[in-house]
Design a protein around this motif. Sequence first.
Motif: not given
Length: 325
Positions: A9-10, A12-14, A17, A184
Amino acid sequence: MLVNIAAILIGFLILIWSSDQFVEGAASIAKKMGVSQIIIGMTIVSIGTSAPEIVVSVIAALDGAGNLAVGNALGSNIANIGLVLGATLLAAPLLLRDSYLKNEVPILVGVTLLGALLLSDGVLNRLDGVILLACLVAILAKMIRDESRDHVLQEQAEEEHIAELGASYPWLRFAGGALLLIASSRLLVWGAVNVAHTLGISELIIGLTIIAIGTSLPELAASIVSARKGHAEIALGNVLGSNLFNLLAVLPIPGLIAPLALDSSVLSRDYPIMTALTLLLGVAMILAYRRVKSHGTPASLGRKWGAFLLMCCLCYYTLITLTIG
């Protein structure tokens, strides 16, 4: 297990962005160096939007998870047509440009069939990768040449602000985005591979589902927003372009790094389904243009096609789930 899920999850987010920062920085730098808007749009922006898939595939291949990278490319194409385009069509009908049927769709179908031919021996090797990348360079060169000769497109491009070309600190965005993309992606691949091992399923399945859908979610959100604002045609252009880059820039990566023996499901299930969805999209567009000739209505795809594409996508994921079980 919770640590692995958190890493995914982390990651994917980074990843998403940092991809935006990378593209904005690169486009701003290119603009300041005097590169034309059309070339920026056709190269930096187009390739940059596939940066998450490209970097994830590089990291996966370097970590010995080549089939995860292949699943990422094929799964993203399936998700783009079935999920992204299907959901977009449910949100709003999509008017078709003549160029889609004359240029983009035939090129995508041709590349899809070429990929099937190259992979038919069950191996993705360096020669396959070189051929696919050479096709990418040739297609980009042709598109840039054709669009550079179109004065209308040139005027439109000059009026657009591609990727915030006046963005502050472009070099920082470019370098920072690139570093975070790599970090990431490594975090994401690490978590995905661990989840696959813990659940006892193949890395290919993880690539086809979690990784592919995750990297397609930003395109899904952007496409639905565009559709609701009356610009649904943007979604189709994004899907066609993204699928082309996945086949020519993402899929070759594992073979270029090290020859890869493909999971048997790639040729028996995943590539045929991706090809069928691509051909189905082409058939839908042909039928839409025939309706123009017979009824005089604008060529468009509507909600019925959206529901059908979503149903095909759901059936595919159901098939994968049954295979796991």
